[in-house]
Design an enzyme around this catalytic site. Structure first.
Site, PDB file in Angstrom:
ATOM      1  N   CYS A  73      19.724  -9.902  22.542  1.00  0.00           N
ATOM      2  CA  CYS A  73      18.773 -10.198  21.292  1.00  0.00           C
ATOM      3  C   CYS A  73      18.922 -11.641  20.609  1.00  0.00           C
ATOM      4  O   CYS A  73      18.012 -12.287  20.361  1.00  0.00           O
ATOM      5  CB  CYS A  73      19.681  -9.545  19.879  1.00  0.00           C
ATOM      6  SG  CYS A  73      21.495 -10.026  19.381  1.00  0.00           S
ATOM      7  N   HIS A 111      23.299  -7.753  15.119  1.00  0.00           N
ATOM      8  CA  HIS A 111      22.551  -7.704  15.568  1.00  0.00           C
ATOM      9  C   HIS A 111      21.849  -9.380  15.684  1.00  0.00           C
ATOM     10  O   HIS A 111      21.426  -9.028  14.374  1.00  0.00           O
ATOM     11  CB  HIS A 111      21.353  -6.304  15.640  1.00  0.00           C
ATOM     12  CG  HIS A 111      20.359  -6.202  15.974  1.00  0.00           C
ATOM     13  ND1 HIS A 111      19.657  -6.781  17.640  1.00  0.00           N
ATOM     14  CD2 HIS A 111      18.504  -6.111  15.424  1.00  0.00           C
ATOM     15  CE1 HIS A 111      18.191  -6.785  18.108  1.00  0.00           C
ATOM     16  NE2 HIS A 111      17.503  -6.538  16.632  1.00  0.00           N
ATOM     17  N   ASP A 126      11.452  -8.046  15.949  1.00  0.00           N
ATOM     18  CA  ASP A 126      12.340  -8.580  16.712  1.00  0.00           C
ATOM     19  C   ASP A 126      11.598  -8.006  17.755  1.00  0.00           C
ATOM     20  O   ASP A 126      10.957  -6.253  18.703  1.00  0.00           O
ATOM     21  CB  ASP A 126      13.358  -7.061  15.814  1.00  0.00           C
ATOM     22  CG  ASP A 126      14.200  -6.963  16.813  1.00  0.00           C
ATOM     23  OD1 ASP A 126      14.228  -7.316  17.947  1.00  0.00           O
ATOM     24  OD2 ASP A 126      15.062  -5.879  16.295  1.00  0.00           O
TER      25      ASP A 126
END
Length: 260
Positions: A73, A111, A126
């Site tokens: 991420c 995250h 995302d």
């Protein structure tokens, strides 16, 4: 020499010329990115993966985007943040936490993803979550949102929100918790320190599990160790892969995008 390049980025994800700062373009950018660039826990060795805060964005761009190897991420969403910023979007980094992340790293700032403010509304964006997750920007609104057969909702909590997903025949389950507080890259220093402590002086192969995912037109595929999940139009199929040759072939398919 400068490596990060908007035109190269857009071509790589199949969005050449998509330079407008509007919702239609944002939707195309996110979904195309998820289809073109995989989430991959093995794109970087453990010694490189521990660098979360002061990453070399040009080097990551070369590996994750130009070479198409993907990443975690903090590789993918950080690069996407830079792309959106250079395209003129109002974008802020957000921090979320998954159940696995809290258990492994002991921090709520785990995250990394983004919040885009557009025409007076806020959107979760995302491109760095392995799945299953939302393929297009998700509004920070009450109520249930439907994307490609999957439903999503935000449940308010004292400390922020819980993002939940429900498939066509499954119950609500958590994706991650988060707040809409804008973050700085330095906020991930605790995660970096905890990760570095886990890795230690020598690379521990037991920490680098196989975790990869990629979107396709109507869903996603997701491989975690031996568990292979396909979501198509909200319907899930799960298999446990016991054959080593099939396991290696599935990893190659997810990372290459040759999903068949």
């Amino acid at each position: 020499m400068k490596v990060f390049d908007v035109s190269t980025y857009l071509r790589r994800i199949g969005c050449a010329g998509a330079t407008g700062a509007n919702l239609e373009t944002l939707r195309r950018l996110q979904k195309s990115h998820l289809m073109a660039i995989p989430y991959s826990s093995v794109a970087y060795g453990l010694r490189d993966a521990v660098d979360v805060v002061d990453i070399d964005e040009d080097a990551v761009f070369e590996t994750s985007v130009v070479e198409g190897k993907g990443g975690a991420c903090y590789h993918l969403n950080r690069l996407f943040h830079r792309l959106l910023t250079e395209l003129g979007y109002d974008v802020s980094p957000l921090a979320g936490s998954t159940t696995e992340g809290r258990e492994t790293f002991g921090t709520d700032v785990e995250h990394m993803f983004n919040l885009v403010t557009l025409d007076g509304r806020e959107w979760l964006v995302d491109v760095g979550y392995p799945g299953p997750t939302y393929l297009e920007p998700l509004p920070v609104d009450e109520g249930v949102q439907t994307q490609y057969g999957s439903q999503f909702r935000l449940v308010e909590r004292e400390s922020g929100y819980a993002l939940q997903r429900r498939g066509a025949v499954t119950r609500w389950s958590g994706v991650y918790t988060f707040t809409t507080q804008p973050r700085q890259w330095s906020d991930w220093k605790e995660l970096e320190d905890n990760f570095r402590a886990l890795v230690g002086d020598t690379a521990r192969t037991d920490l680098q599990e196989v975790l990869c995912g990629r979107a396709f037109d109507r869903g996603q595929v997701f491989l975690r160790q031996r568990r292979y999940l396909t979501v198509r139009d909200g319907r899930e199929q799960v298999r446990t892969i016991t054959d080593d040759d099939e396991h290696r072939a599935l990893i190659d398919r997810v990372l290459s995008g040759e999903l068949g």
